[in-house]
Design a protein around this motif. Structure first.
Motif, PDB file in Angstrom:
ATOM      1  N   ILE A   1       0.830  -1.213   0.000  1.00  5.78           N
ATOM      2  CA  ILE A   1       0.000   0.000   0.000  1.00  5.78           C
ATOM      3  C   ILE A   1       0.865   1.264   0.000  1.00  5.78           C
ATOM      4  O   ILE A   1       0.345   2.373  -0.074  1.00  5.78           O
ATOM      5  CB  ILE A   1      -0.945   0.042   1.211  1.00  5.78           C
ATOM      6  N   ASP A   2       2.206   1.087   0.058  1.00  9.00           N
ATOM      7  CA  ASP A   2       3.098   2.243   0.158  1.00  9.00           C
ATOM      8  C   ASP A   2       4.449   1.914  -0.481  1.00  9.00           C
ATOM      9  O   ASP A   2       4.880   0.751  -0.493  1.00  9.00           O
ATOM     10  CB  ASP A   2       3.307   2.626   1.631  1.00  9.00           C
ATOM     11  N   THR A   3       5.119   2.957  -0.980  1.00  7.97           N
ATOM     12  CA  THR A   3       6.413   2.757  -1.644  1.00  7.97           C
ATOM     13  C   THR A   3       7.486   2.225  -0.699  1.00  7.97           C
ATOM     14  O   THR A   3       8.416   1.544  -1.140  1.00  7.97           O
ATOM     15  CB  THR A   3       6.911   4.072  -2.276  1.00  7.97           C
ATOM     16  N   VAL A   4       7.356   2.501   0.596  1.00 10.05           N
ATOM     17  CA  VAL A   4       8.364   2.027   1.547  1.00 10.05           C
ATOM     18  C   VAL A   4       8.402   0.494   1.578  1.00 10.05           C
ATOM     19  O   VAL A   4       9.460  -0.115   1.774  1.00 10.05           O
ATOM     20  CB  VAL A   4       8.122   2.606   2.961  1.00 10.05           C
ATOM     21  N   GLN A   5       7.264  -0.134   1.345  1.00  5.53           N
ATOM     22  CA  GLN A   5       7.221  -1.594   1.297  1.00  5.53           C
ATOM     23  C   GLN A   5       7.930  -2.122   0.053  1.00  5.53           C
ATOM     24  O   GLN A   5       8.582  -3.174   0.093  1.00  5.53           O
ATOM     25  CB  GLN A   5       5.770  -2.087   1.290  1.00  5.53           C
ATOM     26  N   ILE A   6       7.807  -1.372  -1.037  1.00  8.14           N
ATOM     27  CA  ILE A   6       8.474  -1.761  -2.284  1.00  8.14           C
ATOM     28  C   ILE A   6       9.979  -1.673  -2.113  1.00  8.14           C
ATOM     29  O   ILE A   6      10.724  -2.562  -2.540  1.00  8.14           O
ATOM     30  CB  ILE A   6       7.992  -0.872  -3.449  1.00  8.14           C
ATOM     31  N   ASP A   7      10.443  -0.609  -1.460  1.00  3.70           N
ATOM     32  CA  ASP A   7      11.872  -0.474  -1.175  1.00  3.70           C
ATOM     33  C   ASP A   7      12.359  -1.654  -0.340  1.00  3.70           C
ATOM     34  O   ASP A   7      13.441  -2.198  -0.571  1.00  3.70           O
ATOM     35  CB  ASP A   7      12.145   0.827  -0.419  1.00  3.70           C
ATOM     36  N   GLN A   8      11.561  -2.036   0.638  1.00  3.08           N
ATOM     37  CA  GLN A   8      11.918  -3.139   1.529  1.00  3.08           C
ATOM     38  C   GLN A   8      12.007  -4.451   0.757  1.00  3.08           C
ATOM     39  O   GLN A   8      12.938  -5.249   0.947  1.00  3.08           O
ATOM     40  CB  GLN A   8      10.872  -3.252   2.638  1.00  3.08           C
ATOM     41  N   ALA A   9      11.054  -4.699  -0.127  1.00  2.00           N
ATOM     42  CA  ALA A   9      11.035  -5.931  -0.910  1.00  2.00           C
ATOM     43  C   ALA A   9      12.238  -6.016  -1.844  1.00  2.00           C
ATOM     44  O   ALA A   9      12.885  -7.060  -1.968  1.00  2.00           O
ATOM     45  CB  ALA A   9       9.739  -6.026  -1.706  1.00  2.00           C
ATOM     46  N   LYS A  10      12.550  -4.893  -2.496  1.00  5.31           N
ATOM     47  CA  LYS A  10      13.699  -4.872  -3.396  1.00  5.31           C
ATOM     48  C   LYS A  10      14.993  -5.107  -2.632  1.00  5.31           C
ATOM     49  O   LYS A  10      15.867  -5.870  -3.068  1.00  5.31           O
ATOM     50  CB  LYS A  10      13.768  -3.539  -4.141  1.00  5.31           C
ATOM     51  N   ALA A  11      15.128  -4.470  -1.470  1.00  6.20           N
ATOM     52  CA  ALA A  11      16.330  -4.630  -0.661  1.00  6.20           C
ATOM     53  C   ALA A  11      16.518  -6.078  -0.214  1.00  6.20           C
ATOM     54  O   ALA A  11      17.648  -6.550  -0.050  1.00  6.20           O
ATOM     55  CB  ALA A  11      16.270  -3.714   0.556  1.00  6.20           C
ATOM     56  N   ALA A  12      15.402  -6.794  -0.030  1.00  6.80           N
ATOM     57  CA  ALA A  12      15.473  -8.186   0.400  1.00  6.80           C
ATOM     58  C   ALA A  12      15.826  -9.133  -0.736  1.00  6.80           C
ATOM     59  O   ALA A  12      16.180 -10.285  -0.491  1.00  6.80           O
ATOM     60  CB  ALA A  12      14.151  -8.602   1.034  1.00  6.80           C
ATOM     61  N   GLY A  13      15.706  -8.647  -1.992  1.00  8.05           N
ATOM     62  CA  GLY A  13      16.074  -9.485  -3.125  1.00  8.05           C
ATOM     63  C   GLY A  13      14.937  -9.882  -4.042  1.00  8.05           C
ATOM     64  O   GLY A  13      15.123 -10.676  -4.967  1.00  8.05           O
ATOM     65  N   ALA A  14      13.742  -9.333  -3.811  1.00  6.25           N
ATOM     66  CA  ALA A  14      12.606  -9.636  -4.686  1.00  6.25           C
ATOM     67  C   ALA A  14      12.815  -8.991  -6.056  1.00  6.25           C
ATOM     68  O   ALA A  14      13.409  -7.924  -6.163  1.00  6.25           O
ATOM     69  CB  ALA A  14      11.312  -9.135  -4.070  1.00  6.25           C
ATOM     70  N   SER A  15      12.309  -9.643  -7.087  1.00 10.05           N
ATOM     71  CA  SER A  15      12.357  -9.065  -8.430  1.00 10.05           C
ATOM     72  C   SER A  15      10.957  -8.736  -8.952  1.00 10.05           C
ATOM     73  O   SER A  15      10.810  -8.087  -9.981  1.00 10.05           O
ATOM     74  CB  SER A  15      13.042 -10.029  -9.405  1.00 10.05           C
ATOM     75  N   ILE A  16       9.940  -9.213  -8.225  1.00  5.45           N
ATOM     76  CA  ILE A  16       8.544  -8.978  -8.596  1.00  5.45           C
ATOM     77  C   ILE A  16       7.774  -8.634  -7.324  1.00  5.45           C
ATOM     78  O   ILE A  16       8.017  -9.219  -6.267  1.00  5.45           O
ATOM     79  CB  ILE A  16       7.885 -10.230  -9.216  1.00  5.45           C
ATOM     80  N   ILE A  17       6.852  -7.687  -7.428  1.00  9.99           N
ATOM     81  CA  ILE A  17       5.950  -7.433  -6.294  1.00  9.99           C
ATOM     82  C   ILE A  17       4.512  -7.660  -6.747  1.00  9.99           C
ATOM     83  O   ILE A  17       4.199  -7.621  -7.939  1.00  9.99           O
ATOM     84  CB  ILE A  17       6.092  -6.007  -5.717  1.00  9.99           C
ATOM     85  N   LEU A  18       3.653  -7.892  -5.756  1.00 10.16           N
ATOM     86  CA  LEU A  18       2.234  -8.099  -6.013  1.00 10.16           C
ATOM     87  C   LEU A  18       1.460  -6.828  -5.687  1.00 10.16           C
ATOM     88  O   LEU A  18       1.634  -6.250  -4.613  1.00 10.16           O
ATOM     89  CB  LEU A  18       1.718  -9.239  -5.130  1.00 10.16           C
ATOM     90  N   LEU A  19       0.645  -6.380  -6.616  1.00  8.59           N
ATOM     91  CA  LEU A  19      -0.276  -5.277  -6.336  1.00  8.59           C
ATOM     92  C   LEU A  19      -1.692  -5.817  -6.484  1.00  8.59           C
ATOM     93  O   LEU A  19      -2.094  -6.246  -7.570  1.00  8.59           O
ATOM     94  CB  LEU A  19      -0.046  -4.105  -7.297  1.00  8.59           C
ATOM     95  N   ILE A  20      -2.435  -5.822  -5.371  1.00  6.12           N
ATOM     96  CA  ILE A  20      -3.802  -6.329  -5.369  1.00  6.12           C
ATOM     97  C   ILE A  20      -4.745  -5.167  -5.662  1.00  6.12           C
ATOM     98  O   ILE A  20      -4.861  -4.236  -4.858  1.00  6.12           O
ATOM     99  CB  ILE A  20      -4.139  -6.967  -4.012  1.00  6.12           C
ATOM    100  N   VAL A  21      -5.372  -5.215  -6.817  1.00  5.19           N
ATOM    101  CA  VAL A  21      -6.216  -4.096  -7.247  1.00  5.19           C
ATOM    102  C   VAL A  21      -7.304  -3.798  -6.224  1.00  5.19           C
ATOM    103  O   VAL A  21      -7.618  -2.633  -5.950  1.00  5.19           O
ATOM    104  CB  VAL A  21      -6.822  -4.392  -8.635  1.00  5.19           C
ATOM    105  N   ALA A  22      -7.857  -4.837  -5.597  1.00  4.78           N
ATOM    106  CA  ALA A  22      -8.938  -4.651  -4.622  1.00  4.78           C
ATOM    107  C   ALA A  22      -8.497  -3.888  -3.386  1.00  4.78           C
ATOM    108  O   ALA A  22      -9.327  -3.327  -2.663  1.00  4.78           O
ATOM    109  CB  ALA A  22      -9.498  -6.015  -4.212  1.00  4.78           C
TER     110      ALA A  22
END
Length: 266
Positions: free
Chosen positions: A117-138
């Motif tokens: 729900i926020d860009t800070v989570q995306i930063d966290q996921a990338k830093a952990a090594g994720a290459s894909i994130i999930l965005l739930i439209v609902a």
């Protein structure tokens, strides 16, 4: 209040905490990872996003003792095209450390499956090594969906946009999402119907869009059902987490993507 409402309320608390943290963990070692928007359209067999899932609100405990790194290695050996890691702690018993551990264990694409729900989570996921994130439209307003999609893309991450109904699919199509996950589970009733995939997939007109069928995939006939409606990949969690023979389970699900080979897939 639905379970999604409860989860999002918890995420809002988590985001506030994340923004207050000053000592961020060191980024995981960045590896060169293939993009599933490309790779999933060039394979001959059904692509499997194999999920590491300890628990869920609908099923309760699934495998609380799983070792994410070891499970990821097993998935890779069986031919998984990507690994999905559920990182929500409160409802799914996961953590961002699970992504870090999986990234150390494999070079496969990693989907960080959480409620973003926020860009800070995306930063966290990338830093952990994720290459894909999930965005739930609902879980997002159209404006927030667009904002997070753009931000993740600018960070070099792929985005899997998850939809459950026609209105959500319209948003994903308008967004021109490269990867759309169609969840066969109704968020309100938790009932699962594979017909949901075909109904919503028919709304996608861009032939370059990669379509992933999520939830309810257990058997070879299930995979045939969604393959015949246009699925390029399937996201499978519970079925793999509880499989007695993982190799056999993968073989059952990895059917030919070409409908012309349907006879050989049965």
């Amino acid at each position: 209040m639905t379970i999604l409402d409860k989860i999002i309320a918890e995420k809002e608390k988590e985001v506030r905490t994340l923004k207050l943290e000053t000592n961020k963990a060191a980024p995981a070692h960045q590896k060169s990872v293939v993009r599933i928007a490309d790779s999933f359209r060039s394979t001959e067999t059904m692509n499997i996003i194999a999920e590491i899932k300890r628990a869920s609100p609908s099923k309760g405990s699934i495998n609380l003792e799983v070792n994410p790194a070891e499970q990821a290695k097993k998935y890779e050996a069986c031919g998984a095209g990507a690994i999905s890691v559920l990182t929500d702690k409160t409802f799914f018993k996961g953590s961002m450390d699970d992504v870090r551990n999986v990234r150390e264990a494999t070079d496969l694409p990693i989907l960080c499956k959480d409620f973003f729900i926020d860009t800070v989570q995306i930063d966290q996921a990338k830093a952990a090594g994720a290459s894909i994130i999930l965005l739930i439209v609902a879980a997002l307003t159209p404006e927030k969906l667009k904002e997070l999609h753009q931000y993740a893309t600018e960070q070099g991450l792929e985005v899997l946009c998850e939809v459950h109904n026609e209105d959500e699919m319209k948003q994903a199509v308008t967004l021109d999402a490269a990867i759309i996950g169609i969840n066969n589970r109704d968020l309100k009733t938790f009932n699962v119907s594979l017909d949901t995939f075909g109904r919503l997939a028919s709304m996608v007109t861009n032939p370059e869009t990669v379509l992933i069928s999520e939830s309810g995939i257990k058997t070879r006939s299930d995979v045939l059902h969604v393959r015949n409606s246009g699925a390029h990949g399937i996201l499978v969690g519970e079925t793999l987490m509880q499989a007695e023979d993982l190799t056999e389970q993968f073989q059952a699900l990895q059917i030919p993507l070409s409908k012309g080979d349907a006879a050989n897939a049965r």
